[in-house]
Every structure is written in C-alpha cells, then in structure tokens.
Write a protein that holds these residues in place. Structure first.
Motif, PDB file in Angstrom:
ATOM      1  N   ALA A 661      -0.258  64.809  -1.872  1.00 17.99           N
ATOM      2  CA  ALA A 661       0.186  66.197  -1.940  1.00 17.99           C
ATOM      3  C   ALA A 661       1.347  66.455  -0.984  1.00 17.99           C
ATOM      4  O   ALA A 661       2.319  67.129  -1.333  1.00 17.99           O
ATOM      5  CB  ALA A 661      -0.975  67.134  -1.616  1.00 17.99           C
ATOM      6  N   ALA A 662       1.247  65.870   0.213  1.00 19.10           N
ATOM      7  CA  ALA A 662       2.343  66.009   1.170  1.00 19.10           C
ATOM      8  C   ALA A 662       3.610  65.331   0.661  1.00 19.10           C
ATOM      9  O   ALA A 662       4.727  65.836   0.859  1.00 19.10           O
ATOM     10  CB  ALA A 662       1.932  65.431   2.514  1.00 19.10           C
ATOM     11  N   ARG A 663       3.459  64.197  -0.006  1.00 14.17           N
ATOM     12  CA  ARG A 663       4.630  63.492  -0.541  1.00 14.17           C
ATOM     13  C   ARG A 663       5.316  64.340  -1.617  1.00 14.17           C
ATOM     14  O   ARG A 663       6.537  64.471  -1.634  1.00 14.17           O
ATOM     15  CB  ARG A 663       4.200  62.144  -1.128  1.00 14.17           C
ATOM     16  CG  ARG A 663       5.381  61.274  -1.585  1.00 14.17           C
ATOM     17  CD  ARG A 663       4.889  60.020  -2.273  1.00 14.17           C
ATOM     18  NE  ARG A 663       4.305  60.322  -3.573  1.00 14.17           N
ATOM     19  CZ  ARG A 663       5.036  60.475  -4.701  1.00 14.17           C
ATOM     20  NH1 ARG A 663       6.350  60.375  -4.653  1.00 14.17           N
ATOM     21  NH2 ARG A 663       4.432  60.734  -5.837  1.00 14.17           N
ATOM     22  N   LEU A 664       4.504  64.925  -2.517  1.00 10.95           N
ATOM     23  CA  LEU A 664       5.083  65.751  -3.576  1.00 10.95           C
ATOM     24  C   LEU A 664       5.771  66.980  -2.992  1.00 10.95           C
ATOM     25  O   LEU A 664       6.840  67.383  -3.450  1.00 10.95           O
ATOM     26  CB  LEU A 664       3.993  66.167  -4.563  1.00 10.95           C
ATOM     27  CG  LEU A 664       3.401  65.047  -5.429  1.00 10.95           C
ATOM     28  CD1 LEU A 664       2.213  65.564  -6.229  1.00 10.95           C
ATOM     29  CD2 LEU A 664       4.463  64.480  -6.363  1.00 10.95           C
ATOM     30  N   MET A 665       5.153  67.586  -1.981  1.00 12.40           N
ATOM     31  CA  MET A 665       5.791  68.736  -1.351  1.00 12.40           C
ATOM     32  C   MET A 665       7.084  68.326  -0.673  1.00 12.40           C
ATOM     33  O   MET A 665       8.097  69.052  -0.749  1.00 12.40           O
ATOM     34  CB  MET A 665       4.857  69.389  -0.331  1.00 12.40           C
ATOM     35  CG  MET A 665       5.491  70.565   0.411  1.00 12.40           C
ATOM     36  SD  MET A 665       4.421  71.352   1.618  1.00 12.40           S
ATOM     37  CE  MET A 665       3.441  72.389   0.547  1.00 12.40           C
ATOM     38  N   GLY A 666       7.100  67.152  -0.027  1.00 12.95           N
ATOM     39  CA  GLY A 666       8.317  66.676   0.621  1.00 12.95           C
ATOM     40  C   GLY A 666       9.438  66.465  -0.369  1.00 12.95           C
ATOM     41  O   GLY A 666      10.607  66.774  -0.087  1.00 12.95           O
ATOM     42  N   LEU A 667       9.092  65.941  -1.571  1.00 13.12           N
ATOM     43  CA  LEU A 667      10.116  65.748  -2.595  1.00 13.12           C
ATOM     44  C   LEU A 667      10.695  67.084  -3.056  1.00 13.12           C
ATOM     45  O   LEU A 667      11.906  67.234  -3.234  1.00 13.12           O
ATOM     46  CB  LEU A 667       9.531  64.986  -3.784  1.00 13.12           C
ATOM     47  CG  LEU A 667       9.147  63.523  -3.536  1.00 13.12           C
ATOM     48  CD1 LEU A 667       8.453  62.943  -4.750  1.00 13.12           C
ATOM     49  CD2 LEU A 667      10.388  62.694  -3.185  1.00 13.12           C
TER      50      LEU A 667
END
Length: 833
Positions: A661-667
């Motif tokens: 979830a953090a990775r998707l938000m970072g993208l």
C-alpha cells in the motif's frame, strides 16, 4: 326567527367553526328556544351517521370523511371537536330526542366539483387557501383557484381597532360568556355584522357559496313545511345574511341545475387537535385547539386551571415549577390583561406569563407547552359500528390482536423479531408501508444493529384513513392488499434497483405469494440490464434481503442465486465502466464500489464453513472481488478516487500488505503524477468517513508520504487541490485531526513523543508509555466496595485477590513493554476515540 323579537322564521345561529364561545352560546340558545329540529351545516349524506355521535365509544375530535367510491383519493373532511358548535348542536338534539339534519351541499356534488380542473390549478387553490386568515366558515374541499375570500373576522377586528383577529374574537365572544343573560344576543350582533360585510364585499368572491346557500335555503324551507318555524339552523356566521334573504324556490333550483355528481361514501374517522390547526374541512384552521378545548371544558377559573396544567407538564419534564410559580403566573396574566385593556387574560397573556415566570424567559420549554398543551396531541375515537371499508376492518382487528393502538403523539417502538407478537407488528407495519400507509417509519436502533432488532417511529395521522380507503382497491385484508400491490409495483418498476428494493420489502413484510413474482421479474431485468451502475445499485438491497431469512424464517434460495449472478456481472463489467470518467461520475462510481464491497462482505459470510452446494457456488466470491479491486488499483485509466478506494478496501480486508500500500501511494504521489489526480487518490484512500484518519495516525510511512507530497506541490496546483484535501480531512474527528497535526509538526521518527503531547493536548490525563501498576492497584479497594466481594475473594481473601490483580497488571505491563510501537498504537487508538 333569529332575533326572537316577535318575527317569524327559523332561528339562525351563526357561529365560528371550532369556537368554544360559539359552542357555549349555541347550547344556551338551543336550551332557551327548544326547537323541534336542528339543521346543521354539513353534507346530507351524513344524516344516517348522526346517531353514532351518541355512542359511548365516540370521542371527539372526529371527522366526517367523504370519498368517491371508485376514486378514494378524492375525499373531503368535516372535522368536529368537542368545542365545535356543530358537535354541540348534534349532541343537544340527540340528548333531547330532536331530529338533526345536515343541510349543506351534498358531498356527491362537492367531490365531483372541480374534478376536471388541472392539477396546477388545484395546487394554486390550495396555496391560496393556506394564505387565508382565520374565521373562514366554509366546509368544502378545495375552492377554484380564481376564488378570493375576504376574512370577515379580520375586517371586524380591524374596524374595532384590533391588529389581531384572534384577540378580538376572544374579547368579544370567547370571554363574553352570558353576562347579559340574553342567549340570542351574540347571534344577533354577529349576524348584523356579517350582513354589513356582505353588503360591502358581496359574496366574498366565492361563486360556490351562492350555490351552497341556495341548497341550504331549500332545506330550511323543507324543514319549515314539516316543523313550522320551530327550526334552529347552526351554520357559519357568513351564511346567515344569505339564509335570511328572500328568494324564490325557482331561483334557488336554477343555481343547482347541472351540478356534477360522483358516487360518494361517508363515515366517521378519528381526528386530532394537531390537524384542527390546519386549513382543512371546516376550514377555520385554529392555531390553538388545546387552548380552546380547555376554555370550553373549564367551567370556572380557566386561567388558574390552565396554569396548573402547564406546571404539571413542566414538572413531568423535570423543570422546577412550584405552586408559587403558578400563583405568580396567574397574577402576571391578570395584570397584563388589565394593562392591555382586555376583559380576561387570553392566550397571549398566559403565554407571556408562562415564559416569564415558569420558563425563566426561555422559549425552549415554552415550545413544549405550545406543542403539548396549546395545540395538543388528542386523538379521537370512533365506534366499531361506524361504516368502514373491509380493509379498515381487518386493520382494526390486527391492531387489537397485536396491541398496537394508533396514537397521535409520535413514539418509538422497539421490536425483537424473535418474539411472535413483535414479529407480527413488524409484518403489519411493513405491509402498510407497501400500501402507502405511512403509520410507522423505520428508525436507527440505539440498542442493537442485529437483524432481529427493529426500531419504528409511529404517529397516526387522520389522513391515513384516506390511504386505507385508497388501498382497499387492492384487497379486503392487509395481507391480500399488500401482496397485490407488490406484484403490481414489480410489473411497473422503472429500474432494476426498484425491483430489488421491492424484493427486500416483500421479505420484510413476509409476502410469500408476491415474492416469486417479484423474483421472476428481478431475474429478467437483471439479465437484460447492462448498466454496471444499475447493477451495483441493485446488489446491496438484494444481499441485505438474504440476511432476513434466518430471523424471519423466509426461504431465500432463489434470492441467493440471483444475487450471486448479479455480483458476477458486476465483477466483469466494473473495470471497463470505471474508465474515462469525469469528476462527478468518478465520485458516483466510488459510491458504487463501496456499496458492492459491503454487499460482497455479506454475500461471502460463511464461505468455507461447509455449507454444501450453496457454499461451493459462492466459495470464491471474496477472492474474485479482491481481484477486481486489484485491477482497478493498477489501471491508469481509472480515476484516482476509485483507484485510491480500491487500495484502501484491499488493505482493510487484509488482501494487501502495508508495504505494498505504501509503494502504491508512493507511485501515485511521485512528481510524474498530476497533483489533482494525486489528491483524488488520497481522497479515495483516506476519505469518505472510512477511518482513514486513524490509518494515517498508525502508519507513519503513509503520513510521511502524504506530508512530503503536499509540501512539494507547486503553488499554482496547490490552489486547485486544496478544496479536495480540506473536504477529506475535515471529515475526521477533532481528536484525530489534532493528533495528525502534532505528528506532522514533530516530524518523522518522533512518534512516541508526539503521541504523549497529543494526548495531553486533548486533555486526557493519565496516558503513558508504560502502565503504572501501583497507581492501578490504588483503585482496587474502592472498586471492591462498589462491586462487592466475588467468589474468588471469598475463597482466597482480599490479600490474595489483590495480589492476583496486581500480578495480572504486571503481566500486562510486561506485555506492553515488549513492544513500544504497540504501546504507542494503543495510546493513539484511545486518543482517536
């Protein structure tokens, strides 16, 4: 012989409808004159119902209800209260064995009159009628739009120097009593005044009044032929000059020629004081029926008795009102009346006195007095012998069997559907709602959210009698009528969501014969409807219906099959339907996604629990839905608000790790993404009242990503994204917003200190990273005194129990200390709440 001065003719008693002073004067005049018959303004079709007024079960306020036989919605009421002059005349005639008759234009004409008028014209007429003043003596249904009536009482009040017609009427009529000992004097004076007004203003603009008065004159002549001049006529004061007018029979009959007709039925129905305050039927529309009822019923010292009623009401509501308050309020009301030049205190003076003495100048308790006493919630009763449609008979039977008595005052009803009587009440209320009889309205339960609990708000309005008559075309019993109505509604439903909602209502109302018809139409509609939005709207109601089978014992197998098929079609069609949407459409689609997610959660309950074939058919529904959400979260063509919502739902279900979830938000929050799209993604992820604020409180990485992105948004773009972000974060609770602000102010890596500071800022003392066992033990003796000794303490003694409690606390403290992050999370959960 209205003046009783030696002239001949009928005794004309001109009254104000619903006027207690007029009612007392009518009774006194009838006692003095002793007529051989009493003629009353009202529909002649009700003559056969007059005898029911003497029934011991008849309790006003009641109303005569007339409706067209083949069109029950076309109806009219003639309300009568205990203080209505017409009711007093009826009871006097019945008590003295004197014939009583109604002499107004028959309802067969008044109901048909205006049938051809357009709906717009009738609406304009209704609005004009609502704007008219008090004192209107007519008793007809809606007038033509072009009719304009003067307010005779307002004109007389203005002539006398009053700015309030109600106050003038109270001073001249209500407080007059029989001071001069002449029972006929008030009618002579009022008749002369109305004669002068009619000379000045003509008929007041009502062409229909001329027809009504012609019919009244014919009926008075017929009574005179039968009883001579020993005839008393009780009618609106406005009509007295017209009834005195000398006209020929031929002229009166000419006015009645060619009137439209409609077959009408008539009966008595209960009425309420609250409805008397509206412009309907005998259309004076009094503002204070409770006050007028008190004036009529109080034989002596009405102000003292009224103040006692007010004090009792306020005491029941826990207001500190003593006998001294009552005495001072009476004195103040008398003083105000003397200062204002009034013979006795009226409603204005008593209200001012109550506000000043008993309510301490506040209008809040005064509003309660107005609602409960000045207007009142009195509901009349009608004997079982009164005519009624078969559906009304069945409803009365069910109300008695289920002990569900109609009441004018709104009340809440809590039902436990596991109890047979409560389940029967629920069925009845749901069936009535299907028939358009809104006696009860579902409310949110304060005690439980289980499907076996229901909360209703009940209030019986007199108009529901018309709804019952209208629903009688569907059947002779509540069950038969609700079944037929549900089947007809299913055939005529305009959308798939309407059909699914109807299926839910059929289950709630337990209509086993209607459900197969509704389900067949539902399956056909679902197979033909390709709009994903329609399917998504229809699914939640359908899935909710599945939950009612367990508690209500209703088979829902067919419903489950349709719901599963509908869900599969949503899964297939949702990703393409989410592409290339504008902002409004994207927000609407997010609502559909939320609704489908909740429905899938209910539809997937019990998966993998060995429920046989049904479980196998639904076994992977959650997994397939999660696959759809992953597809939505990874497509750039899907609006940001939908993608963010999909990620959040996956995270909540445990189908997506926090790292991912953090990775998707970072993208999404990377510099390559448009700020507006990134803000929409954040709105979908943490907005919508879904607990997103607490998610940011607990996950420092996500909060850091949002914070870093927000500080790097260009100035021109920041102005565009600010409204969306404000809407997102303004939905959080104040405590959550303050905690987030403190975390952002402290910066990354200072979570613990931020938490402690935030809890202090919230005004919640006693929070700490570690549990203080000594402080916790200090409260145990007090708790033991409050709760009493338990079995363990009796066996082991107070010391051992305390030791055990202490060791337990120490153990919990150790468990907490092994994970600092866990302790912080617990602290923040408390802060957020």
């Amino acid at each position: 012989m209205s003046d009783r001065d030696g002239g001949t003719g009928p005794l004309l008693l001109g009254v104000r409808h619903h006027g207690p002073g007029s009612a007392r004067a009518v009774r006194a005049a009838l006692e003095a004159a002793g007529p051989r018959t009493v003629l009353i303004e009202g529909p002649p079709e009700a003559d056969a119902l007059i005898a029911l007024a003497a029934d011991e079960d008849m309790r006003p306020p009641v109303a005569l209800l007339a409706h067209v036989v083949d069109e029950p919605g076309r109806s009219a009421f003639w309300p009568l209260a205990e203080f209505s002059p017409e009711w007093v005349a009826i009871r006097w005639a019945l008590d003295h064995g004197v014939p009583a008759r109604f002499i107004d234009l028959p309802a067969t004409h008044t109901l048909a009159w205006g049938r051809e008028e357009g709906e717009e014209q009738k609406q304009e007429a209704s609005e004009k009628r609502e704007q008219q003043g008090k004192g209107e003596p007519g008793g007809l249904p809606p007038e033509p739009a072009e009719a304009v009536r003067i307010d005779p009482l307002a004109v007389l009040a203005e002539t006398a120097g009053y700015d309030d017609a109600e106050r003038w009427w109270e001073d001249v009529i209500e407080h007059r009593g029989a001071r001069d000992g002449d029972a006929f004097a008030p009618f002579e004076v009022l008749g002369e005044a109305m004669g002068a007004l009619r000379e000045a203003f003509g008929s007041g603009g009502h062409e229909r009044d001329l027809v009504r008065e012609a019919y009244m004159r014919l009926q008075v002549r017929a009574a005179q032929r039968e009883f001579g001049d020993d005839v008393a006529v009780v009618c609106g004061a406005w009509h007295v000059p017209a009834l005195r007018q000398r006209t020929t029979v031929a002229a009166d009959r000419a006015l009645l020629k060619g009137l439209p007709k409609a077959k009408a039925d008539m009966t008595w129905v209960p009425w309420t004081h609250r409805r008397l305050s509206r412009m309907s039927g005998y259309g004076a529309g009094i503002d204070s029926p409770g006050w007028y009822g008190h004036l009529f019923g109080a034989a002596d010292r009405p102000i003292e008795r009224w103040m006692t009623k007010v004090a009792r009401l306020l005491r029941d509501e826990d207001r500190p009102v003593s006998s001294a308050h009552v005495i001072e309020a009476v004195r103040l009301a008398d003083t105000l009346a003397a200062m204002r030049g009034r013979p006795l205190p009226g409603l204005t003076e008593t209200t001012d006195a109550v506000r000043a003495v008993m309510c301490e100048g506040s209008d809040v308790p005064l509003a309660l007095v107005h609602d409960r006493l000045v207007v009142g919630d009195v509901l009349g009763e009608v004997p079982a012998a009164a005519p009624a449609v078969p559906l009304q008979r069945d409803l009365d039977r069910l109300q008695r069997r289920l002990r569900l008595k109609p009441e004018a005052q709104e009340r809440e009803l809590e039902l436990d559907l596991r109890k047979e009587n409560d389940a029967g009440r629920s069925r009845l209320l749901h069936r009535l709602r299907l028939l358009g009889i809104e006696w009860g309205e579902p409310a949110t339960s304060r005690g439980s959210t289980g499907t076996f609990r229901e909360t209703w708000r009940l209030r019986w309005e007199p108009e529901l009698a018309v709804r019952v008559a209208e629903a009688g075309v569907w059947g002779t019993t509540v069950l038969a009528a609700a079944t037929a109505k549900a089947e007809a509604d299913a055939v005529g439903a305009r959308s798939l969501a309407d059909v699914t909602g109807l299926a839910e209502r059929c289950l709630l109302a337990e209509l086993p014969d209607a459900l197969p018809v509704v389900m067949r139409i539902l399956a056909d509609r679902a197979a033909l409807d390709a709009d994903v939005g329609h399917l998504a709207q229809a699914l939640p109601a359908l899935v909710r219906s599945l939950r009612y089978g367990d508690v209500r014992g209703t088979g829902t197998e067919a419903l489950a099959e349709v719901a599963a098929g509908l869900a599969e079609r949503v899964f297939v069609g949702l990703p393409p339907a989410c592409a290339a949407l504008d902002a409004d459409a994207a927000e609407e689609m997010r609502g559909h996604v939320d609704a489908v997610h909740g429905a899938v959660g209910l539809l997937g309950e019990g998966e993998g629990e060995g429920q046989g074939e049904d479980s196998a058919s639904r076994g992977g529904i959650r997994g397939r839905w999660h696959g759809v959400l992953r597809t939505l979260s990874g497509r750039d063509t899907v609006p940001g608000v939908v993608r963010g919502r999909a990620v959040r739902l996956l995270l909540d279900d445990g189908a997506l790790g926090q790292e991912e979830a953090a990775r998707l938000m970072g993208l999404v929050l990377s510099p390559g993404t448009e700020p507006a799209d990134a803000a929409a993604w954040i709105e979908g992820f943490v907005g919508g009242g879904s607990g997103g604020g607490m998610l940011l409180v607990h996950d420092e990485r996500l909060l850091g990503l949002v914070d870093a992105w927000l500080t790097e948004v260009p100035g021109d773009a920041f102005t565009d994204v600010l409204p969306l972000l404000r809407r997102t974060f303004s939905a959080y609770e104040p405590g959550v917003r303050r905690t987030l602000g403190e975390l952002v102010r402290r910066g990354p890596g200072t979570r613990g200190s931020a938490t402690a500071t935030a809890t202090t800022a919230l005004g919640i003392p006693g929070f700490a990273r570690d549990l203080d066992a000594a402080r916790a033990d200090a409260v145990l003796p007090v708790l033991r005194l409050l709760l009493g000794p338990d079995e363990t303490e009796d066996a082991d003694g107070p010391g051992d129990s305390s030791a055990n409690d202490s060791s337990t606390n120490d153990s919990r403290a150790n468990d907490s200390s092994t994970n600092d992050n866990g302790a912080d999370d617990n602290d923040l959960v408390g802060v957020g709440r």
